[in-house]
Each structure stands twice: as structure tokens, then as C-alpha cells.
Design a protein around this motif. Structure first.
Motif, PDB file in Angstrom:
ATOM      1  N   MET A 166       0.406  -1.415   0.090  1.00 23.94           N
ATOM      2  CA  MET A 166       0.181  -0.079  -0.370  1.00 23.94           C
ATOM      3  C   MET A 166       0.547   0.970  -0.038  1.00 23.94           C
ATOM      4  N   ASP A 167       1.905   1.635   0.522  1.00 21.77           N
ATOM      5  CA  ASP A 167       2.838   2.286   1.047  1.00 21.77           C
ATOM      6  C   ASP A 167       3.618   3.032  -0.422  1.00 21.77           C
ATOM      7  N   ARG A 168       3.433   2.032  -0.936  1.00 20.89           N
ATOM      8  CA  ARG A 168       4.058   2.132  -2.568  1.00 20.89           C
ATOM      9  C   ARG A 168       3.630   1.901  -3.668  1.00 20.89           C
ATOM     10  N   LEU A 169       1.738   1.353  -3.881  1.00 23.57           N
ATOM     11  CA  LEU A 169       1.116   2.198  -4.217  1.00 23.57           C
ATOM     12  C   LEU A 169       1.046   3.259  -4.133  1.00 23.57           C
ATOM     13  N   GLN A 170       0.625   3.371  -3.135  1.00 23.71           N
ATOM     14  CA  GLN A 170       0.102   5.704  -3.282  1.00 23.71           C
ATOM     15  C   GLN A 170       0.797   6.415  -3.309  1.00 23.71           C
ATOM     16  N   ALA A 171       2.657   5.906  -2.866  1.00 27.62           N
ATOM     17  CA  ALA A 171       3.764   6.874  -3.468  1.00 27.62           C
ATOM     18  C   ALA A 171       3.297   6.929  -5.357  1.00 27.62           C
ATOM     19  N   ALA A 172       3.259   6.211  -5.941  1.00 24.12           N
ATOM     20  CA  ALA A 172       3.247   5.596  -7.124  1.00 24.12           C
ATOM     21  C   ALA A 172       1.684   6.996  -8.140  1.00 24.12           C
ATOM     22  N   GLN A 173       1.045   6.130  -7.336  1.00 24.52           N
ATOM     23  CA  GLN A 173      -0.297   7.066  -7.288  1.00 24.52           C
ATOM     24  C   GLN A 173      -0.118   8.775  -7.030  1.00 24.52           C
ATOM     25  N   ALA A 174       0.738   9.017  -6.163  1.00 21.36           N
ATOM     26  CA  ALA A 174       1.086  10.324  -5.779  1.00 21.36           C
ATOM     27  C   ALA A 174       1.889  10.926  -7.242  1.00 21.36           C
ATOM     28  N   ASN A 175       2.970  10.102  -6.998  1.00 20.83           N
ATOM     29  CA  ASN A 175       3.704  11.073  -8.397  1.00 20.83           C
ATOM     30  C   ASN A 175       3.052  10.696  -9.541  1.00 20.83           C
ATOM     31  N   ALA A 176       2.530   9.913  -9.644  1.00 18.36           N
ATOM     32  CA  ALA A 176       1.798   9.974 -11.091  1.00 18.36           C
ATOM     33  C   ALA A 176       0.460  11.059 -11.333  1.00 18.36           C
ATOM     34  N   ALA A 311       2.117   3.727 -15.485  1.00 19.25           N
ATOM     35  CA  ALA A 311       2.675   2.655 -15.701  1.00 19.25           C
ATOM     36  C   ALA A 311       3.217   1.778 -14.296  1.00 19.25           C
ATOM     37  N   THR A 312       3.975   2.620 -13.803  1.00 16.95           N
ATOM     38  CA  THR A 312       4.643   2.610 -12.486  1.00 16.95           C
ATOM     39  C   THR A 312       3.664   1.698 -11.324  1.00 16.95           C
ATOM     40  N   ALA A 313       2.382   2.795 -11.416  1.00 17.14           N
ATOM     41  CA  ALA A 313       1.581   3.015 -10.407  1.00 17.14           C
ATOM     42  C   ALA A 313       0.581   1.332 -10.549  1.00 17.14           C
ATOM     43  N   ARG A 314       0.775   1.694 -12.356  1.00 13.19           N
ATOM     44  CA  ARG A 314      -0.386  -0.354 -12.329  1.00 13.19           C
ATOM     45  C   ARG A 314       0.562  -1.627 -11.125  1.00 13.19           C
ATOM     46  N   ASP A 315       1.558  -1.089 -11.410  1.00 11.61           N
ATOM     47  CA  ASP A 315       2.234  -2.423 -11.249  1.00 11.61           C
ATOM     48  C   ASP A 315       2.573  -2.260 -10.037  1.00 11.61           C
ATOM     49  N   ALA A 316       2.360  -1.265  -8.616  1.00 19.81           N
ATOM     50  CA  ALA A 316       2.289  -1.599  -7.656  1.00 19.81           C
ATOM     51  C   ALA A 316       0.917  -1.215  -7.325  1.00 19.81           C
ATOM     52  N   GLN A 317      -0.633  -1.413  -7.649  1.00 20.10           N
ATOM     53  CA  GLN A 317      -1.456  -1.566  -7.797  1.00 20.10           C
ATOM     54  C   GLN A 317      -1.772  -3.718  -7.367  1.00 20.10           C
TER      55      GLN A 317
END
Length: 575
Positions: A166-176, A311-317
Motif C-alpha cells: 500500500m505504501d508503494r502504491l500510494q507513492a506511485a499514485q501520488a507521483n503519477a 505504468a509504475t502505479a499500475r505495477d504497484a496496484q
């Protein structure tokens, strides 16, 4: 604590018939007193008519204080809340009676106890049920810690993995999201800047020729004005030289020529400046268009960075979904804990229900102890120890308690006097039980509703009692004298000396002239009266002697000599 049934003492109007009889008796006493005074007057005049010699009863007009009063009869009663009827809310036999008539009790003190074995048995049964429910609850709670520890251990790893995903997903989504928002915002701003620059360039192009043409026309107009002024100046100078025009006219034309020449120079400078400004503005507008186009190209090039971060956010999800599946598998063991928790909650509910039943039975048991809600003296016992009382829709009265420190007088004032009575007026109170003793009080309540007994209309007036010190008791007959008005240093004559006639009140005045006594009738103006004396507002002076009984004048204002010699001295009785 038990709160026994309490009832307030009924209104004194329930005993108004007896009080009416006492009020009638009081009026009879006053009538007898007045009859006695009239008898004295008649006795004096009878002696004169019988020729037994002159006999007068006189009094001197003096100054003093006059207190107007209203008298009423009533009874002693307890203030609101100072007398209560204490009863029982349950049925039972009086096991113990702690109070007797005349004894003093305190608020909350137990004054009676009922024998209620059925209530005791119900309370013991409720306590036993509570103990069983508490034991079952302890058994349920004993196995909970071990099962819960196993469940917590099995899901802790899955929870940690899920938290990391969840931490990685939130970070990726925030950046995207931030990059996407920034890119879109940059593109919009660049497009707006380009549109604004192009609009400005178009406007500058359209207005450049107009600005130059306007400045050129202003220059031509100024040059024409200047040439005209110069020609007029030359002609006027020639006329002045020949003596056909004045010097003042020449000065005016010369000044105008100078002004027009100055305007020509200014218009030429403005024309040059306008051409230069238009050229500069066009160059700046073109530069702005070029800069805006470059900014738009740069903003559009950022979309590739946005696609990479998305794309990075999709991987984290995807990683989060995998962690959630692991969490669900680990949480399957929680179902056993849920079942256990339900069993524990059911045991807790059973304990609460049993405790509520114990509290209910204790409250019922507490009702077997009858307590006094106020501190006071026992006035009456309606039941004795050993008797059985039955509670129904209304609680049966066991004992009546009154606070003898909080007493008042409920009196009945005749309708002819009620208008004189006001709140706060001082009153004197006497009771038959304490002859010669007067208690003080004040009017604290005046009833608006009337009481009619035997055709007599009266109104209830409540008077406080001060300084009773528990010597008075409820229902004692009380005579109340309310001071309705007080007059100081006024002329006073005895009420019996005032005679009422068709021409108003008058008195007989005893006058002595040359050793001869004469009686003269004088008309007077009266004020208030206290029943004994009457205030004289006009017609008399202090020191004059008035006749209360005996003698009669021969004229209304002129003097008349006594029949015979001698007579009583001023202010005294006959000699």
C-alpha cells in the motif's frame, strides 16, 4: 434510598366552614363593643333628660399616629412542602415503627419498616442468578487469549506485506497524479499564453496604422494652424506700421502664432514617437507569440513522463491485490475468534441482565423501609405497628410529618377590605392558645379567587409567621390584624364622638366662655380610622374638647348653654 409517596397538605379552604363561624363570632364581639359605647352615650343623655344634672363624657383633640388595619380570622397551616403525608408503595405488615406522635424526625430517617419476606426471597434468587452468570462469563473469557494470540500471529505477516504494498502504491499514485496534474496544467497555461500573445499581436497589427495616421493628421493640422498664424502676423505687422491697427491686436496675434508654432513642434515629436512605439510594440508582440509557442511544445513533451509514472502505479496496484489475497487467506482464522467473541458477549449480556434484576429487587426491598422526606415533627399516625397496609392506585398514608418552623396563617378577608391588602404589609397575629402574646408576620400571598360561605364573599390571604419557634401548631385558630396604612402626627378624635348626618360628619365641641360652658356642633372632614380614633383633616384644632356622650346643642353652629350648672372638665369624666 427509598422515596416514599408524598402528598401535600390540602388547602385550608376544606375547613373554611368552621373558620367562617369563628369570623362571625369575631364580628359579634366587635358589634358588642360598639353597642357598649352606644349604651354609654345613651346613659349620659338619659341622665340629662331625667334632670339628674348635666353629665358629659369628653375627650381632647390630640395629635398622634393612626394605623389603619384590616382584621381577619384564619388558621395556622404549614407552608408549601412543609407538611407531607408519607405512605407506602408496597403492601406489607408494619414490622417496626420508629416514630410516634410529637416525635422529631430528620430527612431521610427510617420511620417504619415493613415485613416483606417475599421480597427478600426474590432478592436472594436474583443474586444467585447473577453469581451463575458471572461464573459463565469467566469460563468464556478463559479461552479467548490463546485463540486470539494464534490468530494475530498468523495474520501479522500478511498485514506487514499488505502495508508495504500500500505504501508503494500510494507513492506511485501520488507521483503519477502530481505529474499528470502538473503536465495538464502546464499545457493549459501554455495554450492560454499562446492564445493571448496571438490576440495581442493581431490587435497591435490592426491598430498600428491607425495610430500613425492619427499622429500624422494631428501634425498636419498643427502645421496649417501655424502657417495661418504666421500669415496673419505678417499682415497685422504691416497694418501696424501704417497705423491701421493697434499694438494690442498685434500682441494677441503674435502670441497665438507662438502657440501654434509650439503645437506644431509637439505634434511632430508625437508623430515620431508614435512610429517608434508602434514598431517596438509589434516586435514585442511577435516575440511573445514565439515564446508562447515554445512553451506549449515543452509542456506537451512532458506527457511521456506522465505515461511512465502511470505504468509504475499500475505495477504497484497489482502488488497490492496480491497482498490483499494473502490477507484474506490469513484472516480466515479470525472466524473462530468471531464466534468466541459472540459467546463472550452473550455471557456479558446475561451478567448485565442478572445485575439489573438484582438492582430491581433491591429497589423493591428498599421500599419496605419508609423514610421521611423532610425534617419535622410527627403530627399523626394512621397505622400502628403490626398492622398490614395495602398499596393500591394511591399510596396509603402511614404518618404525617410537618416542619413547625415553616408555618403561615391562611386567613379570609372580607370583600369590602381586600382592596386595602397588599403584599409585604405587616400583620399582627394572635392565637387563642397563647392569649396576650402577639406574633409578627407579613402578607405573602393574596388569592384572586373568592370563597363564598353562607352568602359571605371573602378572599384568602396568606401571612407569614416570624418568631414562632415551634410553639404554634397547624390548624390553630388565628386572628390577623393587617396594617394597611400608617399616618403619623395627625389630629385624632374618638370614633364615638363623630356623628354622621345628611350634611356629612360632625362633632360636638365643648367651649367655655366667661365661665359658661356651651356645646357647639362643628362639621369636619375625616380621613382614615383605626376603629377607635378617626383622623380629622379639616374643622378642628388640637386641644379642643369634643363630647363623646351627654348634652346636645340647640343650634348647628351657635352655642347652647347647658341646662343647669356645673359639668365635667375638659377631657375628663363628669364630676
Amino acid at each position: 434510598m427509598n422515596e416514599p409517596s408524598v402528598a401535600v397538605e390540602p388547602s385550608p379552604a376544606e375547613k373554611s366552614s368552621g373558620r367562617r363561624t369563628k369570623a362571625l363570632r369575631s364580628r359579634i364581639v366587635w358589634a358588642l363593643g360598639a353597642l357598649l359605647l352606644l349604651s354609654l352615650a345613651y346613659w349620659g343623655s338619659a341622665r340629662l333628660r331625667k334632670g339628674s344634672g348635666p353629665s358629659l363624657i369628653t375627650s381632647t383633640v390630640t395629635r398622634g399616629d393612626l394605623i389603619e388595619t384590616v382584621s381577619a380570622t384564619g388558621s395556622i397551616s404549614a407552608q408549601t412542602g412543609a407538611m407531607v403525608k408519607i405512605g407506602s408503595q408496597i403492601t406489607g405488615r408494619i414490622k417496626y415503627l420508629a416514630a410516634d406522635v410529637g416525635s422529631t424526625v430528620k430527612a431521610g430517617e427510617v420511620i417504619a419498616e415493613l415485613d416483606a419476606p417475599d421480597l427478600r426471597a426474590q432478592l436472594d434468587q436474583a443474586k444467585a442468578s447473577l453469581a451463575q452468570a458471572q461464573s459463565r462469563l469467566q469460563q468464556q473469557l478463559a479461552g479467548v487469549p490463546l485463540e486470539r494470540a494464534q490468530t494475530v500471529s498468523s495474520i501479522e505477516g500478511a498485514r506487514q506485506a499488505y502495508a508495504g504494498s500500500m505504501d508503494r502504491l500510494q507513492a506511485a499514485q501520488a507521483n503519477a497524479g502530481q505529474q499528470g496534474e502538473a503536465t495538464a496544467s502546464d499545457i493549459v497555461r501554455a495554450e492560454k499564453a499562446l492564445s493571448s500573445a496571438q490576440s495581442n499581436l493581431s490587435y497591435m497589427t490592426l491598430t498600428a496604422g491607425l495610430q500613425i495616421q492619427t499622429a500624422k493628421e494631428q501634425l498636419a493640422q498643427a502645421e496649417a494652424n501655424s502657417a495661418s498664424s504666421a500669415a496673419s502676423l505678417a499682415r497685422l505687422e504691416a497694418l501696424v506700421a501704417k497705423g491701421y491697427a493697434s499694438q494690442a491686436e498685434l500682441d494677441v496675434v503674435r502670441a497665438q502664432a507662438a502657440v501654434n508654432a509650439s503645437q506644431t513642434r509637439s505634434a511632430r515629436s508625437n508623430y515620431d514617437l508614435v512610429k517608434e512605439k508602434v514598431s517596438t510594440d509589434l516586435k514585442v508582440a511577435k516575440d511573445q507569440v514565439d515564446s508562447a509557442q515554445a512553451g506549449l511544445r515543452a509542456a506537451k513533451s512532458e506527457t511521456q513522463i506522465v505515461e511512465s509514472k502511470q505504468a509504475t502505479a499500475r505495477d504497484a496496484q497489482a502488488s497490492v491485490r496480491q497482498a490483499q489475497a494473502a490477507m484474506a487467506a490469513a484472516a480466515a482464522g479470525i472466524s473462530n475468534d468471531v464466534v468466541k467473541d459472540k459467546d463472550v458477549q452473550a455471557a456479558r449480556d446475561a451478567v448485565l441482565q442478572a445485575a439489573a434484576q438484582v438492582a430491581l429487587n433491591e429497589a423493591q426491598m428498599d421500599k419496605s423501609f419508609i423514610r421521611s422526606p423532610i425534617s419535622g415533627t410527627v403530627l399523626q399516625l394512621s397505622a400502628q405497628q403490626g398492622e398490614t397496609i395495602a398499596a393500591g392506585l394511591s399510596a396509603p398514608t402511614v404518618i404525617i410529618v410537618a416542619d413547625l418552623k415553616r408555618l403561615e396563617v391562611d386567613a379570609f378577608v372580607d370583600e369590602t377590605d381586600i382592596a386595602k391588602v397588599k403584599l409585604g404589609q405587616v400583620a399582627n397575629i394572635t392565637v387563642d392558645a397563647f392569649p396576650g402574646r402577639t406574633f409578627e408576620g407579613k402578607v405573602i400571598k393574596i388569592a384572586s379567587g373568592s370563597t363564598i360561605q353562607q352568602g359571605v364573599v371573602s378572599y384568602g390571604v396568606t401571612v407569614s409567621v416570624a418568631g414562632a419557634k415551634e410553639v404554634l401548631k397547624p390548624d390553630m385558630t388565628a386572628n390577623v390584624t393587617i396594617q394597611t396604612r400608617r399616618r403619623t402626627n395627625v389630629l385624632l378624635v374618638p370614633a364615638v364622638a363623630v356623628q354622621l348626618g345628611t350634611r356629612g360628619p360632625s362633632v360636638q365641641v365643648l367651649e367655655t366662655t366667661g365661665g359658661e360652658k356651651k356645646i357647639t356642633r362643628k362639621s369636619i372632614t375625616t380621613g382614615g380610622s383605626d376603629g377607635v380614633n378617626i383622623e380629622v383633616l379639616k374643622g378642628l384644632q388640637g386641644g379642643e374638647v369634643v363630647v363623646m356622650a351627654g348634652g346636645a346643642p340647640q343650634t348647628s353652629q351657635g352655642g347652647s348653654s347647658f341646662l343647669g350648672s356645673g359639668g365635667g372638665g375638659p377631657g375628663g369624666r363628669p364630676r
